[in-house]
Design a protein around this motif. Structure first.
Motif, mmCIF file in Angstrom:
data_model
loop_
_atom_site.group_PDB
_atom_site.id
_atom_site.type_symbol
_atom_site.label_atom_id
_atom_site.label_comp_id
_atom_site.label_asym_id
_atom_site.label_seq_id
_atom_site.Cartn_x
_atom_site.Cartn_y
_atom_site.Cartn_z
ATOM 1 N N VAL A 84 9.111 13.618 10.212
ATOM 2 C CA VAL A 84 7.663 13.779 9.921
ATOM 3 C C VAL A 84 7.868 15.260 10.926
ATOM 4 N N GLY A 85 8.559 15.287 11.937
ATOM 5 C CA GLY A 85 8.815 16.157 12.848
ATOM 6 C C GLY A 85 9.064 17.256 11.700
ATOM 7 N N GLN A 86 9.590 17.598 10.505
ATOM 8 C CA GLN A 86 10.659 18.702 9.529
ATOM 9 C C GLN A 86 9.040 18.823 8.830
ATOM 10 N N SER A 87 8.176 17.809 8.489
ATOM 11 C CA SER A 87 6.646 17.899 7.459
ATOM 12 C C SER A 87 6.351 18.686 7.796
ATOM 13 N N PHE A 88 5.627 18.464 9.779
ATOM 14 C CA PHE A 88 5.025 19.509 10.198
ATOM 15 C C PHE A 88 5.496 20.961 9.708
ATOM 16 N N ARG A 89 6.655 20.343 10.806
ATOM 17 C CA ARG A 89 6.783 22.349 10.632
ATOM 18 C C ARG A 89 7.071 22.754 9.577
ATOM 19 N N GLY A 90 7.000 22.614 8.398
ATOM 20 C CA GLY A 90 6.575 23.012 6.857
ATOM 21 C C GLY A 90 5.156 23.293 6.906
ATOM 22 N N LEU A 91 4.573 22.161 6.573
ATOM 23 C CA LEU A 91 3.130 23.018 6.882
ATOM 24 C C LEU A 91 2.767 23.556 8.173
ATOM 25 N N ASP A 130 -5.159 10.743 3.967
ATOM 26 C CA ASP A 130 -6.889 11.354 3.076
ATOM 27 C C ASP A 130 -7.295 12.740 3.266
ATOM 28 N N LEU A 131 -7.255 13.708 3.826
ATOM 29 C CA LEU A 131 -6.878 14.954 4.470
ATOM 30 C C LEU A 131 -5.995 15.314 3.672
ATOM 31 N N LEU A 132 -4.672 15.489 2.957
ATOM 32 C CA LEU A 132 -3.675 15.595 2.669
ATOM 33 C C LEU A 132 -4.667 15.789 1.349
ATOM 34 N N ALA A 133 -4.730 14.779 0.780
ATOM 35 C CA ALA A 133 -5.531 14.548 -0.623
ATOM 36 C C ALA A 133 -6.599 15.237 -1.100
ATOM 37 N N LEU A 134 -7.748 15.708 0.119
ATOM 38 C CA LEU A 134 -8.764 16.540 -0.708
ATOM 39 C C LEU A 134 -8.282 17.175 -0.451
ATOM 40 N N LEU A 179 2.802 18.704 -0.567
ATOM 41 C CA LEU A 179 3.414 17.321 -1.121
ATOM 42 C C LEU A 179 4.078 16.605 0.226
ATOM 43 N N GLN A 180 4.822 17.346 0.590
ATOM 44 C CA GLN A 180 5.980 16.929 1.494
ATOM 45 C C GLN A 180 5.494 16.183 2.382
ATOM 46 N N LEU A 181 4.467 16.773 3.454
ATOM 47 C CA LEU A 181 4.219 15.939 4.301
ATOM 48 C C LEU A 181 3.064 14.693 3.733
ATOM 49 N N ASN A 182 3.442 14.425 2.946
ATOM 50 C CA ASN A 182 2.331 13.518 2.080
ATOM 51 C C ASN A 182 2.983 11.908 1.918
ATOM 52 N N HIS A 183 4.426 13.128 1.284
ATOM 53 C CA HIS A 183 5.319 11.993 0.626
ATOM 54 C C HIS A 183 5.886 11.024 1.959
ATOM 55 N N ARG A 186 0.634 -1.428 0.188
ATOM 56 C CA ARG A 186 -0.219 0.080 0.268
ATOM 57 C C ARG A 186 1.169 1.102 -0.009
ATOM 58 N N TYR A 187 2.153 0.940 0.903
ATOM 59 C CA TYR A 187 2.707 2.888 1.147
ATOM 60 C C TYR A 187 4.548 2.717 0.048
ATOM 61 N N ARG A 188 3.461 2.980 -1.474
ATOM 62 C CA ARG A 188 4.222 3.442 -2.529
ATOM 63 C C ARG A 188 5.116 4.105 -2.055
ATOM 64 N N LEU A 189 7.031 3.676 -2.491
ATOM 65 C CA LEU A 189 7.721 4.408 -2.195
ATOM 66 C C LEU A 189 7.127 5.629 -3.690
ATOM 67 N N SER A 190 7.100 7.456 -2.902
ATOM 68 C CA SER A 190 5.567 7.890 -3.649
ATOM 69 C C SER A 190 7.108 8.919 -4.569
ATOM 70 N N THR A 191 7.353 9.566 -5.985
ATOM 71 C CA THR A 191 8.076 10.329 -5.969
ATOM 72 C C THR A 191 6.541 11.546 -5.895
ATOM 73 N N ARG A 192 7.155 12.752 -6.914
ATOM 74 C CA ARG A 192 7.134 14.191 -6.100
ATOM 75 C C ARG A 192 5.610 14.012 -7.391
ATOM 76 N N SER A 193 5.825 13.480 -8.338
ATOM 77 C CA SER A 193 5.184 13.367 -9.292
ATOM 78 C C SER A 193 3.925 12.259 -9.268
ATOM 79 N N ASP A 194 3.748 11.458 -7.839
ATOM 80 C CA ASP A 194 2.468 10.497 -7.470
ATOM 81 C C ASP A 194 1.494 11.945 -7.328
ATOM 82 N N LEU A 195 2.328 12.784 -6.574
ATOM 83 C CA LEU A 195 1.293 13.832 -5.423
ATOM 84 C C LEU A 195 1.048 15.402 -5.600
ATOM 85 N N SER A 196 1.849 15.306 -7.571
ATOM 86 C CA SER A 196 1.489 17.396 -7.818
ATOM 87 C C SER A 196 0.167 17.479 -8.260
#
Lengths: 616, 616
Positions: B459-466, A512-516, A435-439, A183-193
């Motif tokens: 995770v901490g860094q991403s939260f701070r980024g947000l 899920d929230l980030l996706a929305l 994007l960063q947090l999702n990654h 389920r938790y694939r290695l994601s790339t930036r383009s995954d989440l753009s």
């Protein structure tokens, strides 16, 4: 021979990496293969860059006469070529949008987005179904409701119909499905753009008069800009007309933080439960049906994903400056797998939550029809409401007519511009960090399911190994220790399992929230574009007045109508901030609560193990 | 031409992978290069396997006569070659020990141990210092106390003196030192294998009469077996003699679980604190001095590592069937680094704890001298005690004379054999699982210091980024959330740090304990070997009596003395189990307590973060 193409329409570059085209201009192409609807080439002024593939026609025959080396004389040679080009246009690629929030988009680094973040289309961006005949064909015919277009599976079955890869991987992004580790694939930036934004669409019949290269004064050259397509321009120029009953008025009011939508006087929520597999045509066709129960009627209705999708298309068309939440991603395969159904249901619940908490969306007729009409028992009423929605005239330009706003004095134009610009920066930065947090969340989840679990279980295994060795000594004073160490080993095994199960509880909802919200963020460039287009018209009209080319009264009308759009835009921005603070607060709380519960469970396991040594 | 060698002595294979040699036999060698003192070759009977390099002499000149194809006739050809060989022996490799607890040791897979587990030498295994002149030269001269042989640094400075890689990496195992991340190296099995056991040593002058190929009846063929070297054989055969005062008797008593050492009537403990860097010769030489405070005197004494090392050598020589705890590993470089000093101090505390809780070791003169003599203030008394210990006659064979045991009727020979065999299996399995647990703990620590820390901090860094993105919206209703998310980011950063710091608290002590026990486990094969050698002598003497070759009285004497050894061995095994249960219970409790405290700290961090959302 270098590949060449002829510009069919003017195109004005709006972003770095794009080049402008003039109608009839001949360009040399770097490749005939478009990338998400964009071609790369060199225009007659020697600029190299991207332009919408649908704005040009590839020249197949050897070009007669001197080579198209550009220069101002060249376009004149083809002045007699009729607009519309030499060949019929291919099936329309997606509508035109600037990759406003895609800083990585530049010539050379412009890559197909791979598994793109595929929550439907943008608010003003026709969905693939619309473009490829799914929706448009079905608008007049209820028979099509029975087609299997829940998930555009017909399109997926016929990849040729998708054209030249405009949505190369629309339905593939969650095809991994199945086990947790997968389920938790290695994601790339383009995954989440942000949303999969295609290139500009060619003119379509219903969008009014054909494109002219010499635009009239006060009209955008680019007939396909969001401002034009949304009806924003027509409204600002006073071309929209329609009768709106007072009761149908949508009110923008002044709140403590500026313009906001008037609250829904009848707030409600709606549960989505019991995803059930249904079949028809003697089992030939299958689909998943969800039970919706709105709190204001308490009457359950049953809806399929395609009904949501149809509703989404109506709303996106109707509301130019409202961010209609994107539906959860489509998927061609594995639609009946439990994991996917559960994920989609969660996505629909988020969607419904955002729909119901939007004062305008929550109250609109088509949504209420969707929520309350018992389609399964009263097919006729359902179809009537459906047809009514599809024939709704108060969409696009006319939608603005339904707005009731505070007095114009409440708006300072400069302040409006600064607020809008500030919000634009905000969305960019929020999108980057989301994007960063999702990654990070995706990676963190993957690590817990795989690495963390493995590490704790290896510790467990080693403790059990030690206890097995110790069991060779069966003297009375040794037995208690052996058992306690074995128990400790089991506890670490259990902790490993806890780690693996945890992301479902805390990280998945965050994602899920980030996706929305990434969907919302993808909507706002268009919304801002409409407001900015209106503002430009105001400035233009003032100049015209100064130059004596326009009556003051007309310019005031433009200003008034621009204000209406500004009020609506600011109200929508305010609403976004409100729900953002609400959602992120509650989601962060939920996340932390779940993390706390998790670590408490771990601590408890360890305490149980520790107590086993008391009697040793 | 194949490499060949001539056997200088008889060698009896005792483990899979070894082959037996007869004196004068010619062997073909697979390689001239020995592996930890072992060579691989084919003997005259066509058996291929390993044998001690020091038992053979490589034949350098072309062999006259027919090629050495083996066969019974060959040895006779070299019968006139004097024992002792053609060439002077190289500097002595380590003493002979069978890799009893190394199931992986087999021809073909026999690898140099890389960074071996280097807690000194085995109880009966001469340390490198002894073998290479370090200790033996210093025994008679107090001047040498000032040499820098704390850490065998002189040896490390002259790697050539080490011979052919018998201890290839003795001092390198903890040279990583320094930062936390570097501390938990990727370990391999060979890292942690039981003591670095070399191959058999050639005869040494002080070990009595030169080796004869035709051994006398009742004497072992192998003059270098632990049984012989420890003095076990001499004692069993009644050759040991010495006067023991009643007060110096060491008592084995019968406890509820069988023979055990009589408890120390004056139990004590000893703290080790204040490791202080001292210099002498105007700063030319530096060393670390530790303050020892025994509870029974309360008088602090100061000792250097070399004093511990000297003491260890005395004890290992004196007590053939007692597992003298190994000292913490030696280290050539970084001796004055804080990390190393702290680690060594912890190791010395463990060592001291095991010394003080052993009824025999705790009470012996040399240890008491070490604990109580104020060397820095009374140099003369210290030197006297030191010389006395070095001249102690009650070592090896004579040690057994000091034992007072219960009546022989308490021992059933079959039961003794079964108990010893059971314990042998136990040590094998415990060693395997300790190795495994050590490896896992090392890996787990490494993961926490690197991976776990990184994941939580990302995770901490991403939260701070947000939160930084959200800070672009400075409306009053947004500010609280922004701060709460930033705080959450910091909390995850702190949790990452907690993960990185945790192994020091819980896993390191576990690994310290395992290291100590791996040292004990490495001692027991020799202890068991002595007991088994004695038992063999009993059986042999009974056969001789049956054959009329020995008087019953003499055989009874052998039986009695064998019983003494058996009582001591069983007492030592019992002591091992007792401290094992005590130590592993308390260490497992400590580990779990630390883990619980850790997860509670994590939970607390999260709770603090959660509360920040209360006021949002």
């Amino acid at each position: 021979m270098a590949l060449r193409a002829r510009a069919l329409y003017d195109f004005r570059s709006e972003n770095p990496g794009e080049i402008s085209l003039r109608e009839h201009e001949v360009l040399s192409l770097c490749s005939e293969q478009d990338i998400e609807g964009w071609l790369e080439g060199v225009n007659s002024r020697g600029d190299r860059g991207l332009f919408p593939a649908s704005y040009v026609q590839v020249i197949r025959a050897p070009e007669p006469g001197p080579p198209a080396d550009g220069g101002p004389g060249v376009p004149a040679r083809y002045a007699n070529v009729p607009p519309g080009g030499f060949e019929p246009l291919p099936a329309a690629p997606p509508a035109a949008f600037q990759p406003l929030l895609q800083p990585q988009a530049s010539p050379g680094s412009f890559q197909p987005s791979g598994t793109s973040f595929s929550y439907g289309g943008g608010a003003l961006q026709p969905s693939p179904q619309q473009l490829y005949g799914g929706y448009q064909a079905s608008q007049g015919s209820d028979d099509d409701w029975d087609d299997e277009w829940d998930d555009s599976s017909t399109v997926a079955d016929e990849p040729g119909a998708l054209g030249s890869g405009a949505y190369p991987d629309l339905d593939g992004s969650s095809s991994a499905g199945g086990g947790m580790a997968g389920r938790y694939r290695l994601s790339t930036r383009s995954d989440l753009s942000l949303g999969s934004r295609g290139a500009s669409a060619p003119p379509q019949q219903h969008q009014g008069s054909g494109a002219k290269s010499s635009a009239t004064v006060s009209r955008n050259l680019n007939r396909f800009s969001t401002f034009v397509k949304s009806g924003g321009e027509a409204f600002v120029l006073g071309e929209a007309s329609g009768f709106v009953k007072d009761g149908d008025k949508l009110c923008v009011v002044l709140g403590p933080y500026g313009p906001e939508w008037q609250e829904n006087p009848y707030p409600f929520q709606c549960t989505i439960d019991d995803p059930t597999k249904q079949t028809k045509f003697k089992g030939m066709k299958s689909y998943i049906s969800y039970k919706l129960v709105p709190t204001h009627t308490q009457v359950p209705v049953h809806r399929r994903y395609k009904h949501f999708d149809w509703l989404y298309a109506r709303l996106a068309e109707k509301f130019p400056v409202i961010s209609v939440p994107h539906l959860p991603e489509k998927q061609a395969t594995g639609r009946f797998e439990e994991d996917f159904i559960s994920k989609r249901r969660k996505g629909l619940i988020w969607w419904m939550n955002h729909m119901a908490s939007h004062p305008v969306l929550a109250q609109c007729d088509v949504f209420q029809h969707f929520l309350t009409c018992p389609s399964s028992t009263d097919e006729k009423a359902w179809k009537q409401g459906k047809r009514k929605a599809e024939k709704d005239e108060m969409v696009g330009a006319n939608f603005f007519l339904t707005l009731s706003t505070p007095p114009a004095a409440a708006l300072d134009l400069q302040e409006v511009e600064s607020k809008i610009d500030g919000f634009k920066s905000f969305t960019k930065k929020m999108d980057d960090s989301a994007l960063q947090l999702n990654h990070t969340a995706n990676e963190f989840a993957r690590k817990q399911v795989t690495g963390f679990k493995k590490e704790y279980q290896k510790v467990g295994q080693s403790f059990r190994g030690l206890s097995q060795a110790f069991e060779l000594d069966q003297q009375a004073f040794s037995v208690g220790l052996n058992q306690a160490i074995a128990f400790t080993g089991d506890a670490y095994d259990a902790i490993g399992e806890l780690f693996a199960e945890q992301p479902r509880q805390d990280l998945d909802p965050v994602m899920d929230l980030l996706a929305l919200y990434q969907g919302h963020l993808a909507n706002f460039p268009d919304i801002i574009h409409v407001q900015k287009g209106a503002l430009t018209k105001v400035k233009e009209s003032r100049r015209h007045v100064e130059e004596g080319k326009m009556e003051v009264q007309k310019a005031d009308g433009i200003q008034d109508r621009c204000n209406t759009i500004s009020f609506a835009t600011l109200a929508e921005i305010h609403h976004f901030h409100q729900i953002r603070v609400r959602d992120f607060k509650s989601q962060m709380q939920h996340f932390l609560q779940q993390q706390i519960i998790f670590f408490q469970k771990v601590t408890q396991k360890l305490e149980e193990a520790l107590h086993k040594y008391d009697s040793v």
